[in-house]
Structures are given as C-alpha cells and as structure tokens.
Design a protein around this motif. Structure first.
Motif, PDB file in Angstrom:
ATOM      1  N   UNK A  32     -20.748  14.058  -5.385  1.00 54.64           N
ATOM      2  CA  UNK A  32     -19.591  13.389  -4.790  1.00 54.64           C
ATOM      3  C   UNK A  32     -19.500  13.740  -3.311  1.00 54.64           C
ATOM      4  N   UNK A  33     -19.422  12.690  -2.466  1.00 54.06           N
ATOM      5  CA  UNK A  33     -19.396  12.869  -1.016  1.00 54.06           C
ATOM      6  C   UNK A  33     -18.114  12.239  -0.488  1.00 54.06           C
ATOM      7  N   UNK A  34     -17.329  13.009   0.266  1.00 52.25           N
ATOM      8  CA  UNK A  34     -16.062  12.465   0.763  1.00 52.25           C
ATOM      9  C   UNK A  34     -16.319  11.367   1.795  1.00 52.25           C
ATOM     10  N   UNK A  35     -15.669  10.239   1.587  1.00 49.49           N
ATOM     11  CA  UNK A  35     -15.821   9.089   2.494  1.00 49.49           C
ATOM     12  C   UNK A  35     -14.448   8.522   2.852  1.00 49.49           C
ATOM     13  N   UNK A  36     -13.427   9.355   2.905  1.00 45.84           N
ATOM     14  CA  UNK A  36     -12.066   8.883   3.158  1.00 45.84           C
ATOM     15  C   UNK A  36     -11.956   8.250   4.541  1.00 45.84           C
ATOM     16  N   UNK A  37     -11.593   6.950   4.642  1.00 45.99           N
ATOM     17  CA  UNK A  37     -11.440   6.308   5.955  1.00 45.99           C
ATOM     18  C   UNK A  37     -10.234   6.872   6.700  1.00 45.99           C
ATOM     19  N   UNK A  38     -10.262   6.759   8.029  1.00 42.41           N
ATOM     20  CA  UNK A  38      -9.183   7.317   8.826  1.00 42.41           C
ATOM     21  C   UNK A  38      -7.845   6.628   8.555  1.00 42.41           C
ATOM     22  N   UNK A  39      -7.859   5.309   8.442  1.00 41.93           N
ATOM     23  CA  UNK A  39      -6.600   4.567   8.264  1.00 41.93           C
ATOM     24  C   UNK A  39      -6.299   4.253   6.803  1.00 41.93           C
ATOM     25  N   UNK A  40      -6.883   5.048   5.925  1.00 44.72           N
ATOM     26  CA  UNK A  40      -6.686   4.759   4.500  1.00 44.72           C
ATOM     27  C   UNK A  40      -5.260   5.052   4.038  1.00 44.72           C
ATOM     28  N   UNK A  41      -4.546   5.881   4.758  1.00 43.55           N
ATOM     29  CA  UNK A  41      -3.181   6.224   4.367  1.00 43.55           C
ATOM     30  C   UNK A  41      -2.257   5.018   4.309  1.00 43.55           C
ATOM     31  N   UNK A  42      -2.409   4.086   5.277  1.00 43.78           N
ATOM     32  CA  UNK A  42      -1.569   2.885   5.290  1.00 43.78           C
ATOM     33  C   UNK A  42      -1.854   2.021   4.066  1.00 43.78           C
ATOM     34  N   UNK A  43      -3.134   1.842   3.784  1.00 38.76           N
ATOM     35  CA  UNK A  43      -3.533   1.051   2.603  1.00 38.76           C
ATOM     36  C   UNK A  43      -3.034   1.733   1.328  1.00 38.76           C
ATOM     37  N   UNK A  44      -3.167   3.045   1.311  1.00 37.53           N
ATOM     38  CA  UNK A  44      -2.749   3.805   0.129  1.00 37.53           C
ATOM     39  C   UNK A  44      -1.256   3.665  -0.121  1.00 37.53           C
ATOM     40  N   UNK A  45      -0.459   3.720   0.940  1.00 36.50           N
ATOM     41  CA  UNK A  45       0.989   3.629   0.785  1.00 36.50           C
ATOM     42  C   UNK A  45       1.395   2.273   0.239  1.00 36.50           C
ATOM     43  N   UNK A  46       0.782   1.229   0.774  1.00 39.07           N
ATOM     44  CA  UNK A  46       1.105  -0.121   0.308  1.00 39.07           C
ATOM     45  C   UNK A  46       0.683  -0.312  -1.144  1.00 39.07           C
ATOM     46  N   UNK A  47      -0.511   0.153  -1.463  1.00 41.14           N
ATOM     47  CA  UNK A  47      -1.017   0.031  -2.838  1.00 41.14           C
ATOM     48  C   UNK A  47      -0.158   0.829  -3.812  1.00 41.14           C
ATOM     49  N   UNK A  48       0.202   2.049  -3.415  1.00 38.36           N
ATOM     50  CA  UNK A  48       1.007   2.908  -4.289  1.00 38.36           C
ATOM     51  C   UNK A  48       2.354   2.258  -4.597  1.00 38.36           C
ATOM     52  N   UNK A  49       2.956   1.643  -3.580  1.00 37.07           N
ATOM     53  CA  UNK A  49       4.251   0.988  -3.776  1.00 37.07           C
ATOM     54  C   UNK A  49       4.141  -0.133  -4.804  1.00 37.07           C
ATOM     55  N   UNK A  50       3.081  -0.930  -4.675  1.00 34.30           N
ATOM     56  CA  UNK A  50       2.876  -2.026  -5.623  1.00 34.30           C
ATOM     57  C   UNK A  50       2.655  -1.514  -7.043  1.00 34.30           C
ATOM     58  N   UNK A  51       1.834  -0.476  -7.161  1.00 29.62           N
ATOM     59  CA  UNK A  51       1.529   0.087  -8.478  1.00 29.62           C
ATOM     60  C   UNK A  51       2.771   0.686  -9.120  1.00 29.62           C
ATOM     61  N   UNK A  52       3.519   1.454  -8.334  1.00 28.71           N
ATOM     62  CA  UNK A  52       4.711   2.102  -8.885  1.00 28.71           C
ATOM     63  C   UNK A  52       5.719   1.066  -9.350  1.00 28.71           C
ATOM     64  N   UNK A  53       5.925   0.022  -8.530  1.00 34.30           N
ATOM     65  CA  UNK A  53       6.866  -1.042  -8.910  1.00 34.30           C
ATOM     66  C   UNK A  53       6.439  -1.705 -10.216  1.00 34.30           C
ATOM     67  N   UNK A  54       5.138  -2.002 -10.311  1.00 33.08           N
ATOM     68  CA  UNK A  54       4.625  -2.633 -11.527  1.00 33.08           C
ATOM     69  C   UNK A  54       4.750  -1.703 -12.726  1.00 33.08           C
ATOM     70  N   UNK A  55       4.410  -0.445 -12.518  1.00 27.34           N
ATOM     71  CA  UNK A  55       4.462   0.504 -13.634  1.00 27.34           C
ATOM     72  C   UNK A  55       5.892   0.772 -14.081  1.00 27.34           C
ATOM     73  N   UNK A  56       6.830   0.767 -13.145  1.00 27.65           N
ATOM     74  CA  UNK A  56       8.227   0.934 -13.536  1.00 27.65           C
ATOM     75  C   UNK A  56       8.644  -0.214 -14.435  1.00 27.65           C
ATOM     76  N   UNK A  57       8.257  -1.427 -14.024  1.00 22.16           N
ATOM     77  CA  UNK A  57       8.590  -2.599 -14.822  1.00 22.16           C
ATOM     78  C   UNK A  57       7.948  -2.512 -16.210  1.00 22.16           C
ATOM     79  N   UNK A  58       6.670  -2.141 -16.248  1.00 20.17           N
ATOM     80  CA  UNK A  58       5.966  -2.031 -17.531  1.00 20.17           C
ATOM     81  C   UNK A  58       6.559  -0.923 -18.392  1.00 20.17           C
ATOM     82  N   UNK A  59       6.890   0.196 -17.755  1.00 20.18           N
ATOM     83  CA  UNK A  59       7.441   1.326 -18.507  1.00 20.18           C
ATOM     84  C   UNK A  59       8.803   0.976 -19.102  1.00 20.18           C
ATOM     85  N   UNK A  60       9.615   0.294 -18.303  1.00 17.53           N
ATOM     86  CA  UNK A  60      10.934  -0.097 -18.815  1.00 17.53           C
ATOM     87  C   UNK A  60      10.789  -1.052 -19.985  1.00 17.53           C
ATOM     88  N   UNK A  61       9.835  -1.974 -19.863  1.00 18.85           N
ATOM     89  CA  UNK A  61       9.571  -2.893 -20.985  1.00 18.85           C
ATOM     90  C   UNK A  61       9.087  -2.118 -22.209  1.00 18.85           C
TER      91      UNK A  61
END
Length: 365
Positions: A94-123
């Motif tokens: 395993x070789x680390x390849x973390x991009x410099x601006x990955x934090x912005x992408x990660x934050x947006x993706x995490x928000x979408x996932x959490x929102x979806x998972x909250x909806x699924x969990x509540x269901x």
C-alpha cells in the motif's frame, strides 16, 4: 475532516442509533469512487479515515510481482521492499497517494453519504419497529384519502389502509383516530410500507387480547375466530384454568369488556363460544344463539349434521346463512342443519323437543 465532523458523527450515533463505524465504512467506500472519478484513475485504492482525528488518507494497493506489466496495479519486489523490507512476492503493498485537495472532495462526499445513511437508517429503524408489530394493532390518525386508500399517520411513517379493508358503511374523516390491524410490512426502495385492515379477523382477536386480562396473561386462550366484518363474528375460547370461565372472562362485568369491542367495531355482533375437543359439543356451541338438539358427527367427511327444534331452524341458519357459515368457519367442519321435523321425515328420528343439548356461549349485539 475536522473534529467537528467527528463529534457530529458521535451525536448521530447517540441520537439516531446509527452506528458510527457503519458511517465511517460507508464514507470510505464512497471516497474510493470519488477518488477514481475525480482523478481519472483505475488504481485499486483504499481510503482510511481516522476514527478519532478525521484525517483521511488514500492508499494505492499494488500486487508485488517479479515483472511489472501494469504499474497502476503492480509493483516490483525491490520497489516494495523500499517501503517495507518484509514484503514478499504476491503480497499487497500500500502506497499513500492522497491528493492535496482531496479534503474538499471528501467533505462533500461525506455529507452526501451521511445524509443518505441517515435516511436509510431511519427507514431501517422504522421497518424493524413495525415488522415486529405485524399481525398486531396500531392506532393512528387519518391524514388523507384517495379513491383506493386511506393514509394513516403512525408517527414517523404513513401506513396504507385500502378502502377494501374497511368494514361495510365505515367512513373516516381527516384527523380521525383509528385502530387497525397490520397485515403486512415490507421494506421497499421508498421506505417501509405498512398495510392495514379493519376487516381482518385478527383485529377482533387482538381487541380481545387488549380488553381481557385473562387472555393477555394466557389463562384464557382464543382457539378460533370467524368474522364477517361489520355484521357478525364468532370467537371460540378455552380456559387453561378450570376455575376461570372463558366466556364470562370475555364478556366482563355487566358485559363491559365485550361491549367495548362491539363499540370499536361499530356495532358488529359477537358470539363468544366455549371451545371443546368434543366435536359435537363444539359445533353445538358454535351455532349460538340457536339451541341444538343433536349433533351427528361424520369423521371421514369432516361433516356434522345438526338437528334443531323447528322454531330454531331460521335462527340456526341465520340471515342468508350467516350463522351456519360462521359456525363452519369457526369449527373447520361442514355443518348440515336440519329441523326436528326434517330429521324425522328424512331419517326417521323421533321428535323429542325437550332434549336440547347443553350449550355454553354468549351472543352480544
């Protein structure tokens, strides 16, 4: 990711019962797709999110080989040993390849996932709650109605009561409180779907369990229920304690228990009969409120011939055959009803109007 995000994850776990580890795993899986999509790579990667700090790292996973044919997915043994001298052929490096601006992408993706998972969990929580209540009674509020269904608010979910599952001539208005029987709970793509009924025999059974402590405690047992919703029902009860009268327990002091059920069912008539292992006695009880002179049992045909006094024939059969039909459903036996005169003419049975069988049952209008 910031510590605020980690704290928000902890809060979700406390308030909504959504596992933090499940959320982390879902975010990591989504970040893999985001990484490949945003950085146009076919690399096999793993995303790791630190559960305490929220730090995200991306690792390219490469197979250690003697000769590298695809550098996106493979690495030579000497190169791998520069990372870890203990690597061997066929291991995964395993070789680390973390991009410099990955934090912005990660934050947006995490928000979408959490929102979806909250909806699924509540269901999921709603589904788990109501799937355990299948074949039970719930109380809700009428929200709206269309030509086919009434929609009932049960709190965090809306249930469906088809108009075909109402009792005849039964109508409800907006915000009316309603008791109904859950016939089916399904987990669909749009969330849990809960189907209700007001005409199901199970509704009558559950109402008796609610109103009669002896049934709830298991002292009195409901053996069978037959129902023509809105008109008449029959319920067969048995006591596990010889000192407890099952019929009297269901009727209640001055009829209060059964009257509560009758009121809930908009005046539906209810016959409460004592169950018996003796078929002739059980069939005679099931034909309440008619009096029975004799029951002849034909085991092979699972049929019972019932002889009643002439003046009781119409009562035994009931309006449009309803009483006889319900008795047959209740007992599981075919029932052929003959008057005393008919029995004498067809079978030569002597007329004995005074030998009525003892019956243990109560009819409530």
């Amino acid at each position: 990711m910031s510590m605020d995000f980690i704290e928000a994850m902890n809060e979700l776990e406390r308030e909504k019962g959504i596992s933090k580890d499940v959320l982390f795993e879902a975010i990591e899986a989504a970040l893999i797709s985001s990484y490949k999509r945003n950085f146009n790579t076919a690399q096999n990667v793993r995303v790791d999110m630190n559960r305490n700090s929220g730090v995200i790292k991306v690792y390219a996973r490469k197979l250690i080989v003697e000769e590298v044919l695809d550098p996106r997915t493979e690495i030579s043994l000497p190169a791998a040993r520069e990372i870890n001298p203990h690597f061997q052929l066929e291991d995964i490096a395993e070789i680390e390849v973390t991009p410099r601006d990955f934090g912005r992408i990660a934050a947006q993706t995490a928000k979408q996932v959490v929102t979806q998972r909250i909806r699924e969990a509540e269901r999921g929580l709603i589904y788990n709650k109501f799937v355990d209540k299948e074949e039970d009674i719930v109380t809700g509020t009428v929200q709206r109605q269309d030509p086919r269904n009434i929609y009932i608010d049960l709190g965090k979910v809306e249930a469906v009561l088809p108009l075909s599952e109402l009792m005849p001539n039964e109508k409800f208005n907006h915000l009316d409180r309603i008791k109904a029987y859950i016939t089916k709970v399904e987990n669909t793509t749009k969330g849990p779907q809960i189907m209700l009924s007001r005409s199901h025999p199970g509704l009558l059974k559950r109402l008796f369990e609610l109103e009669v402590p002896e049934i709830f405690d298991g002292v009195v047992e409901i053996r069978s229920v037959a129902r023509e919703a809105g008109f008449r029902s029959k319920i067969a009860v048995h006591s596990r304690n010889a000192e407890v009268d099952p019929v009297g327990s269901c009727v209640g002091p001055r009829g209060t228990r059964v009257q509560t059920i009758v009121n809930e069912l908009r005046g539906e008539k209810i016959d409460i009969v004592r169950y018996s292992d003796n078929v002739d006695e059980y069939v005679a009880n099931a034909l309440s409120p008619s009096k029975v002179l004799e029951v002849q049992v034909f085991e092979e045909e699972k049929m019972a011939r019932v002889i009643v006094p002439d003046y009781q024939l119409s009562l035994a059969i009931g309006i449009k055959g309803q009483n006889a039909r319900l008795a047959a459903k209740l007992t599981g036996w075919k029932i052929d009803i003959k008057s005393e005169t008919q029995a004498e003419e067809e079978f030569g049975r002597p007329r004995t109007s005074t030998d009525e069988m003892h019956q243990d049952s109560v009819s409530v209008d």
